[in-house]
Motif scaffolding. Sequence first.
Motif, PDB file in Angstrom:
ATOM      1  N   ASN A 236       0.827  -1.208   0.000  1.00 33.87           N
ATOM      2  CA  ASN A 236       0.000   0.000   0.000  1.00 33.87           C
ATOM      3  C   ASN A 236       0.865   1.262   0.000  1.00 33.87           C
ATOM      4  N   ALA A 237       2.000   1.200   0.731  1.00 34.03           N
ATOM      5  CA  ALA A 237       2.907   2.361   0.762  1.00 34.03           C
ATOM      6  C   ALA A 237       3.510   2.590  -0.625  1.00 34.03           C
ATOM      7  N   LEU A 238       3.865   1.512  -1.314  1.00 38.16           N
ATOM      8  CA  LEU A 238       4.375   1.646  -2.692  1.00 38.16           C
ATOM      9  C   LEU A 238       3.279   2.228  -3.583  1.00 38.16           C
ATOM     10  N   ASN A 239       2.052   1.754  -3.384  1.00 43.28           N
ATOM     11  CA  ASN A 239       0.923   2.266  -4.172  1.00 43.28           C
ATOM     12  C   ASN A 239       0.724   3.768  -3.931  1.00 43.28           C
ATOM     13  N   ASP A 240       0.828   4.189  -2.655  1.00 41.14           N
ATOM     14  CA  ASP A 240       0.672   5.616  -2.329  1.00 41.14           C
ATOM     15  C   ASP A 240       1.726   6.443  -3.063  1.00 41.14           C
ATOM     16  N   ALA A 241       2.986   5.953  -3.036  1.00 43.71           N
ATOM     17  CA  ALA A 241       4.078   6.690  -3.697  1.00 43.71           C
ATOM     18  C   ALA A 241       3.825   6.766  -5.207  1.00 43.71           C
ATOM     19  N   PHE A 242       3.319   5.666  -5.765  1.00 45.07           N
ATOM     20  CA  PHE A 242       3.033   5.610  -7.208  1.00 45.07           C
ATOM     21  C   PHE A 242       1.905   6.580  -7.572  1.00 45.07           C
ATOM     22  N   MET A 243       0.856   6.594  -6.738  1.00 46.63           N
ATOM     23  CA  MET A 243      -0.278   7.487  -7.016  1.00 46.63           C
ATOM     24  C   MET A 243       0.142   8.959  -6.893  1.00 46.63           C
ATOM     25  N   THR A 244       0.984   9.253  -5.911  1.00 43.25           N
ATOM     26  CA  THR A 244       1.488  10.625  -5.745  1.00 43.25           C
ATOM     27  C   THR A 244       2.288  11.029  -6.977  1.00 43.25           C
ATOM     28  N   TYR A 245       3.139  10.106  -7.455  1.00 43.99           N
ATOM     29  CA  TYR A 245       3.922  10.377  -8.670  1.00 43.99           C
ATOM     30  C   TYR A 245       2.987  10.686  -9.845  1.00 43.99           C
ATOM     31  N   ASN A 246       1.940   9.879 -10.000  1.00 45.11           N
ATOM     32  CA  ASN A 246       1.000  10.098 -11.117  1.00 45.11           C
ATOM     33  C   ASN A 246       0.334  11.466 -11.027  1.00 45.11           C
ATOM     34  N   ARG A 247      -0.093  11.808  -9.806  1.00 48.87           N
ATOM     35  CA  ARG A 247      -0.758  13.111  -9.620  1.00 48.87           C
ATOM     36  C   ARG A 247       0.207  14.244  -9.953  1.00 48.87           C
ATOM     37  N   ASN A 248       1.439  14.142  -9.410  1.00 50.82           N
ATOM     38  CA  ASN A 248       2.427  15.211  -9.612  1.00 50.82           C
ATOM     39  C   ASN A 248       2.856  15.339 -11.062  1.00 50.82           C
ATOM     40  N   SER A 249       2.807  14.228 -11.801  1.00 49.80           N
ATOM     41  CA  SER A 249       3.254  14.302 -13.196  1.00 49.80           C
ATOM     42  C   SER A 249       2.105  14.676 -14.127  1.00 49.80           C
ATOM     43  N   GLY A 250       0.944  14.971 -13.536  1.00 47.98           N
ATOM     44  CA  GLY A 250      -0.183  15.453 -14.331  1.00 47.98           C
ATOM     45  C   GLY A 250      -0.867  14.362 -15.142  1.00 47.98           C
ATOM     46  N   ARG A 251      -0.544  13.101 -14.828  1.00 48.42           N
ATOM     47  CA  ARG A 251      -1.208  12.001 -15.543  1.00 48.42           C
ATOM     48  C   ARG A 251      -1.882  11.092 -14.520  1.00 48.42           C
ATOM     49  N   PRO A 252      -3.066  11.493 -14.043  1.00 45.32           N
ATOM     50  CA  PRO A 252      -3.740  10.701 -13.016  1.00 45.32           C
ATOM     51  C   PRO A 252      -3.944   9.259 -13.492  1.00 45.32           C
TER      52      PRO A 252
END
Length: 180
Positions: free
Chosen positions: A58-74
């Motif tokens: 879940n922590a890896l998933n959180d980091a991945f989702m944050t990356y997606n949000r920050n890179s503008g590609r939800p």
Amino acid sequence: METLEAIATRRSVRAYEEGKQLTKEQLDAILKAFLEAPTARNRQEIRAIVMQDAAEINALNDAFMTYNRNSGRPFARGNTFHYNAPTFIILVAPRDFSYSEIDAGIAVENMALAATSLGLGNVIIGCLGQFFMREDGAAWRAKLGIAPEEMFVIGLAVGTQKGEAKKPTEKDGRVTFYKG
Ligand SMILES: Cc1cc2nc3c(=O)[nH]c(=O)nc-3n(C[C@H](O)[C@H](O)[C@H](O)COP(=O)(O)O)c2cc1C
């Protein structure tokens, strides 16, 4: 299950019974399928990293989702990359070997078919590739012991399937016979 049946019935499973972990025997059989996969020039340099701790996945998933949000590609496929499967296996391989991706592709399909033949749902996961390649993934590369000369190639989420997984329509015309 026969090999051809496993090939025909394997589907990408995107819903899992939560908290229902694989048995040790099931995990061992899937990892044996990984270890027995052929590798170009028999280099055997692709490695499997097994994650089974739900909090860590879940922590890896959180980091991945944050990356997606920050890179503008939800992320378009819901809230998790792993669909809450209890086991996630990452394949890493040398960056400087031209067959790394093919080796890992063969190995991940071996594991997918092994999981299918054990009656387990599974889905091949490539969407973490960019994350692991970028600076955003550096902390997780270090955490998982992915060396600077290695790269994430592919992952496999495995667990007990929940519900049905539909077979996609096959495109026509993908086989031709060359008659000279
Ligand atoms: C290299 C590769 C990467 C994939 N990455 C993802 C992924 O990140 N997320 C996902 O839900 N499915 C992923 N898939 C699954 C494909 O979407 C799926 O295999 C395809 O839609 C065909 O469906 P089927 O596996 O049920 O036959 C991946 C498949 C392959 C071969």
